[in-house]
Design an enzyme around this catalytic site. Structure first.
Site, PDB file in Angstrom:
ATOM      1  N   GLN A  36     114.266  21.180  -4.178  1.00 11.67           N
ATOM      2  CA  GLN A  36     114.637  19.773  -4.158  1.00 11.67           C
ATOM      3  C   GLN A  36     116.129  19.641  -3.868  1.00 11.67           C
ATOM      4  OE1 GLN A  36     115.022  17.297  -7.846  1.00 11.67           O
ATOM      5  NE2 GLN A  36     113.230  16.247  -7.028  1.00 11.67           N
ATOM      6  N   TYR A  56     119.996   8.681  -7.901  1.00 14.49           N
ATOM      7  CA  TYR A  56     120.885   9.433  -7.029  1.00 14.49           C
ATOM      8  C   TYR A  56     121.113   8.715  -5.695  1.00 14.49           C
ATOM      9  CZ  TYR A  56     119.978  12.705 -10.734  1.00 14.49           C
ATOM     10  OH  TYR A  56     119.876  13.257 -11.978  1.00 14.49           O
ATOM     11  N   ARG A  72     106.684  19.160 -18.032  1.00 11.02           N
ATOM     12  CA  ARG A  72     106.959  19.553 -19.410  1.00 11.02           C
ATOM     13  C   ARG A  72     105.857  20.382 -20.074  1.00 11.02           C
ATOM     14  NH1 ARG A  72     108.631  13.720 -21.440  1.00 11.02           N
ATOM     15  NH2 ARG A  72     107.231  13.249 -19.699  1.00 11.02           N
ATOM     16  N   CYS A 103     102.918  20.464 -25.234  1.00 12.90           N
ATOM     17  CA  CYS A 103     104.011  19.500 -25.162  1.00 12.90           C
ATOM     18  C   CYS A 103     103.606  18.245 -25.930  1.00 12.90           C
ATOM     19  CB  CYS A 103     104.297  19.158 -23.701  1.00 12.90           C
ATOM     20  SG  CYS A 103     105.471  17.802 -23.456  1.00 12.90           S
ATOM     21  N   CYS A 123     108.233  14.911 -26.910  1.00 11.58           N
ATOM     22  CA  CYS A 123     109.319  14.524 -27.823  1.00 11.58           C
ATOM     23  C   CYS A 123     110.648  14.412 -27.085  1.00 11.58           C
ATOM     24  CB  CYS A 123     109.440  15.551 -28.944  1.00 11.58           C
ATOM     25  SG  CYS A 123     109.971  17.198 -28.391  1.00 11.58           S
ATOM     26  N   CYS A 139     113.677  18.621 -24.812  1.00 14.49           N
ATOM     27  CA  CYS A 139     114.208  19.284 -23.617  1.00 14.49           C
ATOM     28  C   CYS A 139     115.256  18.407 -22.932  1.00 14.49           C
ATOM     29  CB  CYS A 139     113.075  19.633 -22.654  1.00 14.49           C
ATOM     30  SG  CYS A 139     111.963  18.253 -22.257  1.00 14.49           S
TER      31      CYS A 139
END
Length: 367
Positions: free
Chosen positions: A97, A152, A311, A334, A337, A340
């Protein structure tokens, strides 16, 4: 399951339709070079059964950002090549990316507006994406993904929030112009046999921003411009709170209170818009896909072509293989939460806090 069967588009031949989505790891070194822990992260997911790994945002420009992976200079190619070789050895394909970001201050919240960019700035931005694509191919990546999502530079251009009154604004075609011109430049340099896709926010979730009404038209423009796939994210804008703190940010990193499949309607809407113009380029879904069965349902319903996971596989790199082998009870799950994300915001190594606790408990048990 059909999502576990091979699929081919452009130069990509994937062993299945499962994609590990890009997420900043903060595992690059301070300059932006590949490190052994970063290679290990992606090799683990390749071994875990993904058909495609889309590497985290990789900077096309040399501007300060701690531990951001870079591709803005030829000096980064050897490390990137080491990573792609390691992943390819596990039978998995790899894209990267490409990201460009405007000047901003985390301390004050100031952010340069795309309205302030000169034609010279825009030409430089375009050249940086084109040159980075050339480097990506040399580094062994099977394709690139233009980061046209969240907050972005390219995303800010295609947004309704872009108030430029010149050829890079005014209407949807104008707001998309920088991306279509980047595509034109890339094709001139690497030809038609190299995969180039993009990630967009299906809805921006800020007042006055893009909704599915705009992004379906944007997807059609990008498909006509030669995009090979469209990966659909959501939110991630900073207009309602800095760096994934507002509602838009919470939709980008879908939280526990949101239902599974909360963004499937976005990929479905974009898929339908592409059908209207006769385009069959793949659409990648994201947003709390619960398990392989859920992914299969999405695919069978024609709402997406590739199933994006992030995730859950950060928590457990064997998320796929454990389901295939009937070991679902062993999966480290996962719980959304976003621990991360907290680590990301502190520029710490972005690992799953649940997985770390499990590892600590197991280590204590062995002792």
């Amino acid at each position: 399951m059909k999502i576990l069967e091979p699929v081919k588009f452009r130069n990509l031949e994937l062993r299945n339709r499962l994609v590990w989505l890009p997420a900043v790891s903060c595992l690059a070194d301070e300059v932006g070079f590949v490190t052994d822990p970063l290679i290990e992260r992606h090799v683990a997911r390749a071994k875990g059964g993904f058909g495609l790994i889309d590497v985290e945002a990789c900077g096309v420009l040399d501007r300060k950002s701690p531990n951001l992976l870079r591709i803005c200079d030829d000096k980064f190619i050897p490390g990137l090549k080491e990573m792609t070789d390691a992943v390819h050895a596990e039978g998995c394909k790899m894209t990267v990316q490409l990201i460009h970001y405007v000047k901003q201050s985390v301390r004050t919240g100031w952010k340069q507006a795309v309205e302030d960019l000169s034609y010279e700035d825009i030409e430089e931005c375009k050249r940086q994406f084109i040159d980075s694509t050339i480097r990506a191919r040399k580094a062994g990546f099977d394709g690139v993904e233009l980061h046209v999502a969240h907050g972005y530079t390219l995303s800010s251009f295609i947004s309704l929030l872009n108030k430029r009154t010149d050829k890079y604004g005014r209407n949807t075609e104008g707001r998309c112009r920088i991306v279509t011109e980047i595509m034109e430049g890339i094709r001139k340099e690497v030809g038609d046999d190299y995969c180039v896709g993009c990630r967009i926010s299906g809805e921006e979730f800020v007042m006055g921003g893009n909704t599915l009404k705009q992004t379906t038209e944007i997807a059609q423009i990008f498909a006509r411009a030669g995009m090979d796939f469209i990966s659909v994210s959501a939110g991630g804008k900073t207009e309602d709170g800095p760096w994934y703190t507002g509602y838009s940010g919470s939709r980008c990193m879908a939280t526990a209170n949101l239902p599974y499949g909360c963004h499937v309607y976005l990929s479905a809407g974009i898929k339908e818009a592409l059908r209207e113009i006769g385009s069959d380029i793949p659409v990648v879904v994201s947003g709390k896909v619960k398990d392989l069965k859920h992914g299969e349902e999405i695919f069978e319903a024609g709402k997406a072509d590739l199933i994006g996971i992030c995730r859950p596989a950060l928590a457990d790199p064997e998320w796929i293989t454990k389901q295939v082998e009937g070991r679902e009870k062993e999966i480290i799950k996962c719980i959304y939460c976003n621990g991360c994300l907290v680590r990301d915001q502190k520029h710490e190594a972005v690992n799953c806090v649940i997985a770390d606790k499990v590892a600590e408990r197991n280590a204590a048990g062995r002792n």
